[in-house]
Design a protein around this motif. Sequence first.
Motif, PDB file in Angstrom:
ATOM      1  N   MET A 174     -44.235 -25.496 -33.142  1.00 31.34           N
ATOM      2  CA  MET A 174     -43.087 -25.674 -32.228  1.00 31.34           C
ATOM      3  C   MET A 174     -42.744 -24.438 -31.421  1.00 31.34           C
ATOM      4  SD  MET A 174     -40.207 -27.849 -34.254  1.00 31.34           S
ATOM      5  CE  MET A 174     -39.994 -26.786 -35.666  1.00 31.34           C
ATOM      6  N   CYS A 175     -43.219 -23.297 -31.826  1.00 31.45           N
ATOM      7  CA  CYS A 175     -42.728 -22.048 -31.224  1.00 31.45           C
ATOM      8  C   CYS A 175     -43.851 -21.176 -30.663  1.00 31.45           C
ATOM      9  CB  CYS A 175     -41.966 -21.221 -32.255  1.00 31.45           C
ATOM     10  SG  CYS A 175     -40.902 -22.177 -33.365  1.00 31.45           S
ATOM     11  N   CYS A 191     -44.992 -20.469 -26.932  1.00 29.92           N
ATOM     12  CA  CYS A 191     -44.272 -19.497 -26.096  1.00 29.92           C
ATOM     13  C   CYS A 191     -44.252 -18.103 -26.729  1.00 29.92           C
ATOM     14  CB  CYS A 191     -42.823 -19.934 -25.880  1.00 29.92           C
ATOM     15  SG  CYS A 191     -42.671 -21.469 -24.938  1.00 29.92           S
ATOM     16  N   HIS A 192     -44.191 -18.038 -28.052  1.00 30.62           N
ATOM     17  CA  HIS A 192     -43.962 -16.749 -28.722  1.00 30.62           C
ATOM     18  C   HIS A 192     -45.216 -16.131 -29.322  1.00 30.62           C
ATOM     19  CE1 HIS A 192     -39.648 -16.613 -28.253  1.00 30.62           C
ATOM     20  NE2 HIS A 192     -39.537 -17.858 -28.671  1.00 30.62           N
ATOM     21  N   ASP A 218     -41.905 -10.026 -21.766  1.00 31.43           N
ATOM     22  CA  ASP A 218     -40.703  -9.248 -21.436  1.00 31.43           C
ATOM     23  C   ASP A 218     -39.662  -9.210 -22.554  1.00 31.43           C
ATOM     24  OD1 ASP A 218     -40.166 -11.903 -21.162  1.00 31.43           O
ATOM     25  OD2 ASP A 218     -39.200 -11.753 -19.191  1.00 31.43           O
ATOM     26  N   MET A 219     -39.956  -9.843 -23.696  1.00 27.73           N
ATOM     27  CA  MET A 219     -39.027  -9.772 -24.832  1.00 27.73           C
ATOM     28  C   MET A 219     -39.155  -8.373 -25.454  1.00 27.73           C
ATOM     29  SD  MET A 219     -38.756 -12.665 -27.824  1.00 27.73           S
ATOM     30  CE  MET A 219     -40.205 -12.190 -28.778  1.00 27.73           C
ATOM     31  N   GLN A 247     -36.773  -8.764 -34.623  1.00 19.72           N
ATOM     32  CA  GLN A 247     -35.502  -9.430 -34.340  1.00 19.72           C
ATOM     33  C   GLN A 247     -34.801  -9.880 -35.631  1.00 19.72           C
ATOM     34  OE1 GLN A 247     -34.598  -9.546 -31.064  1.00 19.72           O
ATOM     35  NE2 GLN A 247     -32.633 -10.405 -31.678  1.00 19.72           N
ATOM     36  N   GLU A 257     -28.118 -13.354 -35.152  1.00 19.35           N
ATOM     37  CA  GLU A 257     -28.515 -13.664 -33.774  1.00 19.35           C
ATOM     38  C   GLU A 257     -29.670 -14.665 -33.778  1.00 19.35           C
ATOM     39  OE1 GLU A 257     -29.629 -10.320 -31.310  1.00 19.35           O
ATOM     40  OE2 GLU A 257     -30.249 -11.608 -29.659  1.00 19.35           O
ATOM     41  N   LYS A 294     -29.729 -18.370 -32.133  1.00 16.41           N
ATOM     42  CA  LYS A 294     -30.698 -18.721 -31.079  1.00 16.41           C
ATOM     43  C   LYS A 294     -31.554 -19.926 -31.490  1.00 16.41           C
ATOM     44  CE  LYS A 294     -30.436 -14.735 -28.454  1.00 16.41           C
ATOM     45  NZ  LYS A 294     -30.095 -14.630 -27.040  1.00 16.41           N
ATOM     46  N   GLN A 345     -32.172 -20.535 -26.077  1.00 18.11           N
ATOM     47  CA  GLN A 345     -31.977 -19.275 -25.343  1.00 18.11           C
ATOM     48  C   GLN A 345     -31.407 -19.613 -23.966  1.00 18.11           C
ATOM     49  OE1 GLN A 345     -32.360 -16.204 -26.292  1.00 18.11           O
ATOM     50  NE2 GLN A 345     -32.920 -14.958 -24.528  1.00 18.11           N
ATOM     51  N   GLU A 387     -33.421 -20.534 -20.494  1.00 14.71           N
ATOM     52  CA  GLU A 387     -34.854 -20.625 -20.798  1.00 14.71           C
ATOM     53  C   GLU A 387     -35.161 -22.036 -21.310  1.00 14.71           C
ATOM     54  OE1 GLU A 387     -36.893 -18.365 -20.018  1.00 14.71           O
ATOM     55  OE2 GLU A 387     -35.782 -16.462 -19.987  1.00 14.71           O
ATOM     56  N   MET A 441     -36.480 -22.861 -23.998  1.00 12.58           N
ATOM     57  CA  MET A 441     -36.564 -22.927 -25.466  1.00 12.58           C
ATOM     58  C   MET A 441     -35.699 -24.059 -26.040  1.00 12.58           C
ATOM     59  SD  MET A 441     -36.018 -19.854 -28.128  1.00 12.58           S
ATOM     60  CE  MET A 441     -35.031 -20.080 -29.575  1.00 12.58           C
TER      61      MET A 441
HETATM   62  C1  HEC Z   1     -40.752 -23.127 -24.033  1.00 14.37           C
HETATM   63  C2  HEC Z   1     -40.900 -21.815 -24.587  1.00 14.37           C
HETATM   64  C3  HEC Z   1     -40.213 -21.513 -25.911  1.00 14.37           C
HETATM   65  C4  HEC Z   1     -40.295 -22.209 -27.096  1.00 14.37           C
HETATM   66  C5  HEC Z   1     -41.047 -23.486 -27.391  1.00 14.37           C
HETATM   67  C6  HEC Z   1     -39.536 -21.430 -28.059  1.00 14.37           C
HETATM   68  N1  HEC Z   1     -39.010 -20.321 -27.461  1.00 14.37           N
HETATM   69 FE1  HEC Z   1     -37.907 -18.896 -28.373  1.00 14.37          FE
HETATM   70  N2  HEC Z   1     -37.613 -17.966 -26.587  1.00 14.37           N
HETATM   71  C7  HEC Z   1     -38.240 -18.309 -25.404  1.00 14.37           C
HETATM   72  C8  HEC Z   1     -37.882 -17.347 -24.377  1.00 14.37           C
HETATM   73  C9  HEC Z   1     -38.392 -17.334 -22.940  1.00 14.37           C
HETATM   74  C10 HEC Z   1     -37.009 -16.414 -24.981  1.00 14.37           C
HETATM   75  C11 HEC Z   1     -36.340 -15.195 -24.344  1.00 14.37           C
HETATM   76  C12 HEC Z   1     -37.240 -14.021 -24.533  1.00 14.37           C
HETATM   77  C13 HEC Z   1     -36.668 -12.741 -23.970  1.00 14.37           C
HETATM   78  O1  HEC Z   1     -35.667 -12.245 -24.522  1.00 14.37           O
HETATM   79  O2  HEC Z   1     -37.210 -12.234 -23.003  1.00 14.37           O
HETATM   80  C14 HEC Z   1     -36.854 -16.844 -26.379  1.00 14.37           C
HETATM   81  C15 HEC Z   1     -36.075 -16.181 -27.310  1.00 14.37           C
HETATM   82  C16 HEC Z   1     -36.102 -16.432 -28.663  1.00 14.37           C
HETATM   83  C17 HEC Z   1     -35.354 -15.691 -29.648  1.00 14.37           C
HETATM   84  C18 HEC Z   1     -34.414 -14.544 -29.352  1.00 14.37           C
HETATM   85  C19 HEC Z   1     -35.162 -13.275 -29.172  1.00 14.37           C
HETATM   86  C20 HEC Z   1     -34.287 -12.176 -28.611  1.00 14.37           C
HETATM   87  O3  HEC Z   1     -34.816 -11.083 -28.385  1.00 14.37           O
HETATM   88  O4  HEC Z   1     -33.093 -12.372 -28.389  1.00 14.37           O
HETATM   89  C21 HEC Z   1     -35.656 -16.229 -30.875  1.00 14.37           C
HETATM   90  C22 HEC Z   1     -35.140 -15.765 -32.221  1.00 14.37           C
HETATM   91  C23 HEC Z   1     -36.577 -17.319 -30.653  1.00 14.37           C
HETATM   92  N3  HEC Z   1     -36.809 -17.410 -29.300  1.00 14.37           N
HETATM   93  C24 HEC Z   1     -37.124 -18.122 -31.636  1.00 14.37           C
HETATM   94  C25 HEC Z   1     -37.843 -19.294 -31.389  1.00 14.37           C
HETATM   95  C26 HEC Z   1     -38.270 -20.212 -32.412  1.00 14.37           C
HETATM   96  C27 HEC Z   1     -38.073 -20.008 -33.901  1.00 14.37           C
HETATM   97  C28 HEC Z   1     -38.868 -21.254 -31.772  1.00 14.37           C
HETATM   98  C29 HEC Z   1     -39.432 -22.518 -32.370  1.00 14.37           C
HETATM   99  C30 HEC Z   1     -38.490 -23.369 -33.072  1.00 14.37           C
HETATM  100  C31 HEC Z   1     -38.849 -20.976 -30.357  1.00 14.37           C
HETATM  101  N4  HEC Z   1     -38.210 -19.783 -30.162  1.00 14.37           N
HETATM  102  C32 HEC Z   1     -39.400 -21.783 -29.390  1.00 14.37           C
HETATM  103  C33 HEC Z   1     -39.066 -19.383 -25.205  1.00 14.37           C
HETATM  104  C34 HEC Z   1     -39.392 -20.339 -26.152  1.00 14.37           C
END
Ligand code: HEC
Length: 243
Positions: free
Chosen positions: A176-177, A180-181, A190-191, A198, A204, A208, A213, A216, A218
Amino acid sequence: MIRDFANSLIFAAVSAGLIFGAAAMSPVSSEEDQGAIVRGAQLYDKWFAVIKAEKPKENHPAWPASNTKKKGNTTWRCKSCHGWDYQGKDGAYSSGSYLTGIKGINGMAGAELGKIMAVLKDDTHKLADKMDERDFKDLALFVSKGQIDMNKYIDRATKAPKGGDKARGVQYFNTMCAQCHAKDGSLPKDMDKTLGKQMGNPWEVMHKILNGQPAEEMPALRALDTQITLDLMAHLSTLPKEK
Ligand code: HEC
Ligand code: HEC
């Protein structure tokens, strides 16, 4: 006949377990609009990103002069004064660079929406000309119905998620994640901090994951069983802290 009876007993026990299990583990009530709560929670995180408003430049008038570590638009984010754990001066911001002495929003969990909206439009917050009725309503809905008691899920001393299963978490994360991550939590580029790093701020991370986010793509996992979020956090704790 006896067998049928036994089967129906098992069925009843299983359904009761499922129903009560889900109720106990999820912040979700089907009566509330979870989409609106998620939007409110993202406004709480960074309202000017959600509504694409101009970023405030000056410090928020309620930001105490004693705190010179943070300035500008950061001081306008709800979370900067009230905390990711919603407990303000009584939570993680009882010390450190976000120390303001301001109380949390946890005292208003369950409060009437109108009462919360009046606080948001008051002279302390200076937001009346910055948001519209829908924004205030979604924020109030989050404050009233969307807060969770993070102390129930995160150990304050060790910062570890309580009861998270990293073996399940890795499966959730990679399906699921990771698109992107990346599997190691190092993307997007850029994170500034990896997801592993984190986890130094688990409150936090939990906010999130449940709410997504701001601005975004997410997804928000709020409508799913909270156990999934805890499992994910347990897995994130095992990921590399450096890129
Ligand atoms: C469609 C793309 C996408 C998906 C799927 C996604 N994320 Fe993200 N997520 C992002 C983006 C873009 C950011 C912002 C990154 C930044 O700070 O530059 C983010 C930020 C985060 C942050 C905060 C990081 C920070 O520095 O504040 C967390 C924690 C996180 N994601 C966890 C998850 C988890 C766990 C999942 C799966 C359940 C997930 N994400 C799924 C795109 C996604
Ligand atoms: C610059 C700091 C600051 C920011 C940013 C801020 N607040 Fe506040 N907030 C305060 C102060 C100060 C109070 C009054 C606390 C008191 O009565 O002791 C307050 C009170 C509250 C209360 C009432 C708490 C209670 O139990 O009485 C709520 C709810 C609240 N804020 C929500 C928000 C939301 C939502 C946002 C973002 C849109 C936000 N605040 C942004 C400083 C801030």
